[in-house]
Design a protein around this motif. Sequence first.
Motif, PDB file in Angstrom:
ATOM      1  N   THR A  75      52.833  45.261   8.366  1.00 20.08           N
ATOM      2  CA  THR A  75      53.793  45.173   7.267  1.00 20.08           C
ATOM      3  C   THR A  75      55.217  45.056   7.811  1.00 20.08           C
ATOM      4  O   THR A  75      55.450  45.121   9.021  1.00 20.08           O
ATOM      5  CB  THR A  75      53.676  46.399   6.363  1.00 20.08           C
ATOM      6  N   ASP A  77      57.563  47.180   7.617  1.00 14.29           N
ATOM      7  CA  ASP A  77      58.006  48.411   8.272  1.00 14.29           C
ATOM      8  C   ASP A  77      57.082  48.803   9.430  1.00 14.29           C
ATOM      9  O   ASP A  77      56.960  49.977   9.772  1.00 14.29           O
ATOM     10  CB  ASP A  77      58.115  49.556   7.261  1.00 14.29           C
ATOM     11  N   GLU A 124      56.954  45.880   2.517  1.00 13.87           N
ATOM     12  CA  GLU A 124      56.748  47.191   3.120  1.00 13.87           C
ATOM     13  C   GLU A 124      55.443  47.799   2.622  1.00 13.87           C
ATOM     14  O   GLU A 124      54.867  47.359   1.623  1.00 13.87           O
ATOM     15  CB  GLU A 124      57.918  48.109   2.791  1.00 13.87           C
ATOM     16  N   ASP A 126      54.729  50.616   1.153  1.00 15.82           N
ATOM     17  CA  ASP A 126      54.703  51.223  -0.178  1.00 15.82           C
ATOM     18  C   ASP A 126      54.505  50.187  -1.282  1.00 15.82           C
ATOM     19  O   ASP A 126      54.016  50.515  -2.363  1.00 15.82           O
ATOM     20  CB  ASP A 126      56.006  51.995  -0.427  1.00 15.82           C
ATOM     21  N   LYS A 127      54.890  48.933  -1.007  1.00 12.41           N
ATOM     22  CA  LYS A 127      54.804  47.905  -2.031  1.00 12.41           C
ATOM     23  C   LYS A 127      53.535  47.058  -1.933  1.00 12.41           C
ATOM     24  O   LYS A 127      53.311  46.198  -2.786  1.00 12.41           O
ATOM     25  CB  LYS A 127      56.022  46.989  -1.957  1.00 12.41           C
ATOM     26  N   THR A 128      52.724  47.271  -0.885  1.00 13.03           N
ATOM     27  CA  THR A 128      51.531  46.448  -0.716  1.00 13.03           C
ATOM     28  C   THR A 128      50.533  46.656  -1.849  1.00 13.03           C
ATOM     29  O   THR A 128      49.875  45.708  -2.287  1.00 13.03           O
ATOM     30  CB  THR A 128      50.848  46.766   0.620  1.00 13.03           C
ATOM     31  N   GLU A 130      51.206  47.632  -4.994  1.00 12.94           N
ATOM     32  CA  GLU A 130      51.690  47.147  -6.278  1.00 12.94           C
ATOM     33  C   GLU A 130      51.980  45.651  -6.269  1.00 12.94           C
ATOM     34  O   GLU A 130      52.222  45.064  -7.322  1.00 12.94           O
ATOM     35  CB  GLU A 130      52.961  47.900  -6.676  1.00 12.94           C
ATOM     36  N   MET A 172      51.072  59.784   3.148  1.00  9.18           N
ATOM     37  CA  MET A 172      51.169  59.367   1.749  1.00  9.18           C
ATOM     38  C   MET A 172      50.659  60.458   0.813  1.00  9.18           C
ATOM     39  O   MET A 172      51.228  60.683  -0.260  1.00  9.18           O
ATOM     40  CB  MET A 172      50.394  58.067   1.532  1.00  9.18           C
ATOM     41  N   GLN A 175      53.280  63.039   0.596  1.00  3.46           N
ATOM     42  CA  GLN A 175      54.383  62.530  -0.229  1.00  3.46           C
ATOM     43  C   GLN A 175      54.048  62.611  -1.710  1.00  3.46           C
ATOM     44  O   GLN A 175      54.878  63.026  -2.528  1.00  3.46           O
ATOM     45  CB  GLN A 175      54.699  61.091   0.167  1.00  3.46           C
ATOM     46  N   MET A 176      52.811  62.218  -2.043  1.00  2.00           N
ATOM     47  CA  MET A 176      52.401  62.295  -3.451  1.00  2.00           C
ATOM     48  C   MET A 176      52.353  63.741  -3.943  1.00  2.00           C
ATOM     49  O   MET A 176      52.745  64.033  -5.079  1.00  2.00           O
ATOM     50  CB  MET A 176      51.046  61.619  -3.632  1.00  2.00           C
ATOM     51  N   GLU A 179      55.840  64.773  -4.573  1.00  2.00           N
ATOM     52  CA  GLU A 179      56.314  64.167  -5.819  1.00  2.00           C
ATOM     53  C   GLU A 179      55.772  64.908  -7.028  1.00  2.00           C
ATOM     54  O   GLU A 179      56.501  65.135  -8.013  1.00  2.00           O
ATOM     55  CB  GLU A 179      55.902  62.698  -5.871  1.00  2.00           C
TER      56      GLU A 179
END
Length: 305
Positions: A75, A77, A124, A126-128, A130, A172, A175-176, A179
């Motif tokens: 990716t 990043d 990046e 995180d966007k793969t 979506e 991840m 992170q979730m 959040e």
Amino acid sequence: MGYVFLTLVVLALLVVFMTVKVVPQQTAYVVERLGKFLAVLQPGITFIIPFFDRVAYKHNLKETALDIPEQICITRDNVQVRVDGVIFIQIVDPQKASYGIADYRFAVIQLSQTTMRSEMGKIELDKTFEERTTLNQAVVRAIDEAAIGWGVKVLRYEIKNITPPQSVLNAMEKQMQAEREKRAVILQSEGEKQSAINIAEGQKQKVVLESEGVRLRQINEASGEAEAIKSIADATAESIRKVAAAINDEGGMDAVQLRVAEQLVDQFGNLARTNNTLILPANFGDLSSIISTAMTVVKHQDKKS
């Protein structure tokens, strides 16, 4: 003779089989004559010249799904992810599919993989997840542009799995979780804030209602006192009117003189009881003169009124 006849029958059947071709539905046969392209046979029964014509290629015109093997993509990043997918293609030109490329299936798979690696490098991690739709459309466009001479139409491409490394998955997940905890704290604070607002609003309404009650009570009391004063004034006025009417009647003035004399005697009597020293008018002995003076004042007041 028997062997010759049998040989001729076999040759005749072989010629018939080589001459008559039955093409199934959604299938295309590419025929060559002496090694050169001749025609594309459509579904149904057709005839060719034996030993001169031959069916060089047979193509299935139905929509076909090709599995895209899993590959490693990097990716934007610099995170390595494993991506696989499935692509749906269909032959629209059997001649180009036969002579435009050696193996269109292999070419479509390879081009799908290279395009996916290129597109994944633009976004990046995180966007793969979506951006799946965007990636799918990019692969379809890239293959369609390259497959113009292949006689192949790409219908759609679908990513099956995007698998990041285990370390990235753990990060991840943390992170979730952070959040979710953050949203829980925010929701709790919002609830406390709303509760405080509701309590303050309730106190405000309580004070307003209490002040309204006090104001209404004061208004009611003032109205009651005003009504009472008005009633007393009306009663006093009525009594004065009746007294005035009685004075104007026959014998009324004599009654007033008598009442004045009684009040005068009573008041001096009260003074005699409450004080050791009593001051009397010079003409107190002449009671009729005092009464006459008082009546003169009453008549004077009547004239003014």
